[in-house]
Design a protein around this motif. Structure first.
Motif, PDB file in Angstrom:
ATOM      1  N   ILE A  46       1.522   7.102  -1.433  1.00 50.72           N
ATOM      2  CA  ILE A  46       1.769   6.275  -0.249  1.00 50.72           C
ATOM      3  C   ILE A  46       3.220   6.450   0.155  1.00 50.72           C
ATOM      4  N   LEU A  95       4.800   3.346   4.298  1.00 55.85           N
ATOM      5  CA  LEU A  95       3.669   2.663   4.914  1.00 55.85           C
ATOM      6  C   LEU A  95       4.104   1.337   5.559  1.00 55.85           C
ATOM      7  N   ASP A 101       6.640   2.822  -0.368  1.00 57.00           N
ATOM      8  CA  ASP A 101       6.370   4.067  -1.101  1.00 57.00           C
ATOM      9  C   ASP A 101       5.796   3.698  -2.453  1.00 57.00           C
ATOM     10  N   VAL A 151      -4.369   0.499   2.692  1.00 52.49           N
ATOM     11  CA  VAL A 151      -4.692   1.737   1.970  1.00 52.49           C
ATOM     12  C   VAL A 151      -6.197   2.008   2.015  1.00 52.49           C
ATOM     13  N   ALA A 169      -2.975   0.954   9.634  1.00 55.23           N
ATOM     14  CA  ALA A 169      -1.603   1.302   9.264  1.00 55.23           C
ATOM     15  C   ALA A 169      -0.824   1.515  10.556  1.00 55.23           C
ATOM     16  N   VAL A 187      -0.979   7.977   3.769  1.00 50.29           N
ATOM     17  CA  VAL A 187      -1.692   7.712   2.519  1.00 50.29           C
ATOM     18  C   VAL A 187      -2.420   8.997   2.149  1.00 50.29           C
ATOM     19  N   SER A 192      -4.662   8.762   5.744  1.00 53.75           N
ATOM     20  CA  SER A 192      -3.926   7.895   6.668  1.00 53.75           C
ATOM     21  C   SER A 192      -4.833   7.531   7.838  1.00 53.75           C
TER      22      SER A 192
END
Ligand SMILES: Nc1ncnc2c1ncn2[C@@H]1O[C@H](COP(=O)(O)OP(=O)(O)O)[C@@H](O)[C@H]1O
Ligand SMILES: [Mg+2]
Length: 236
Positions: free
Chosen positions: A7, A10, A24, A50, A56, A61, A69
């Motif tokens: 990740i 994000l 992260d 996630v 997001a 991701v 993602s």
């Protein structure tokens, strides 16, 4: 070491309210990672973003070599990233068996019978309650069912969001030894917990999330060695 979940930067939130401010986080294959932090820090929001249950706003991701993602939650499940959500969320009006079967709706459906037997071997109690409505079971039994439902999808990474919440001390012990067993069998686990002491005992690495940012990442022993962090975030 193979990075399983990666990740980066994000961001996400609800409406216009930003909750995740550039997170992260990595989980390696076979690793148990504890995700800690006070109530409202953004741990469950991170899981939801996630797993494709919340959008997001930015960041990436990656999972098991795939870019997830912005992926739909079904695609996330298909990739083997399986979440047991906070509050268990079993279907109260469905039976234990029906709840378990739904766990293999999107992934590993062809091995449903085999995986049912595996889950019964781990949780013999569920086998005794096959026809019981999930909503009539105790909190501990519902948590076992929620984890069993997750295992039905043959997770590559299992995210457990506060599995010990609301359980008696005895069941909390049982839960932690089960989680340790799953990891010892090779499953990667991201364990979100308020139960800091016990989580740090079994975790390979830990993150502390504070106000949507990573405040600490590293080895449990280094986290425990910092008086500031212990006092501020761990209540130890
Ligand atoms: N569905 C939602 N709508 C609006 N705000 C939410 C929602 N869920 C959580 N929040 C807010 O997002 C922040 C982070 O919550 P959450 O991710 O649940 O934290 P944690 O799991 O670490 O306790 C909190 O301020 C919470 O009030
Ligand atoms: Mg939460």
């Amino acid at each position: 070491m193979t990075v399983l979940l990666d990740i980066k930067e994000l961001r996400g939130g609800y409406g216009r309210v930003e909750v995740l401010r550039g997170v992260d986080l990595q989980v390696n294959a076979g690793e148990m990672v504890a995700l800690l932090g006070s109530n409202g820090a953004g741990k469950s929001t991170l899981n939801k973003v996630v797993c494709g249950l919340c959008p997001a706003w930015a960041g990436t991701v990656r999972f098991d070599g795939q870019d997830l993602s912005g992926a739909h939650y079904r695609e996330v499940v298909r990739a083997g990233l399986i979440q047991v959500p906070e509050g268990r969320k079993v279907f109260p009006n469905l039976s234990v068996l029906e709840n378990l079967e739904l766990g293999s709706f999107t992934r590993a459906r062809e091995r449903r019978a085999l995986n049912l037997e595996r889950v019964f071997a781990i949780f013999p109690r569920l086998k005794e309650r096959l026809r019981q409505h999930a909503g009539t079971m105790s909190g501990g039994e519902q948590q076992m069912l929620a984890i069993g439902r997750g295992l039905m999808a043959e997770p590559v990474l299992l995210i457990l969001d506060e599995p010990s919440l609301g359980l008696s001390p005895l069941l909390v012990e049982e839960m932690f030894s089960l989680v340790r067993q799953l990891r010892d069998d090779g499953l990667a686990v991201l364990l979100v917990e308020q139960n800091v002491g016990q989580s740090l005992e079994i975790a390979d690495r830990a993150y502390v999330l504070e106000n949507g940012s990573v405040r600490f990442s590293g080895l449990p022993k280094d986290l425990l060695a910092s008086d500031d962090l212990r006092r501020a975030y761990l209540g130890l």
